[in-house]
Design a protein around this motif. Sequence first.
Motif: not given
Length: 123
Positions: A26-33, A38-39, A64-70, A91-101
């Motif tokens: 489980p994660v709590e999400i703080l912000n999103l782009s 950030l979670f 979707g897939l998230v890569r942890v950056t820090r 912090g994480g970045e989305f990886v390989g998102l489809s157009e729908q995602q």
Amino acid sequence: MDNDKRRTPRILVAKGTRGQLKSTIPVEILNLSEMGLLFEVASTLRPGSTYDLNAIFGGVSFSGLVRVTRCHAGGFAADDKGGRLLIYRAGGEFVGLSEQQTLGLRLALSKRLASGASLKRRP
């Protein structure tokens, strides 16, 4: 002058917005782009590792897939026994998102902006 180097601004999400990594963490999400998030999480995560994320942003289901950056210690939270747990902020970045995602994220972000959510900028 704006010192934020993000490609897209982060938007604060409603307190209590939760998701799961690997369907078990489980994660709590703080912000999103459109590019990442950030979670907070109860255990440390190794930067560079990738996880499946499932969450609901502004009523929009996302997977979707998230890569942890820090990941670093971010504070304490009360546990159910009256003690305190160390909470990690990652912090994480989305990886390989489809157009729908990507469209789903844009929809969730536009709903948040329409409801008066603020853009989060680093000082």
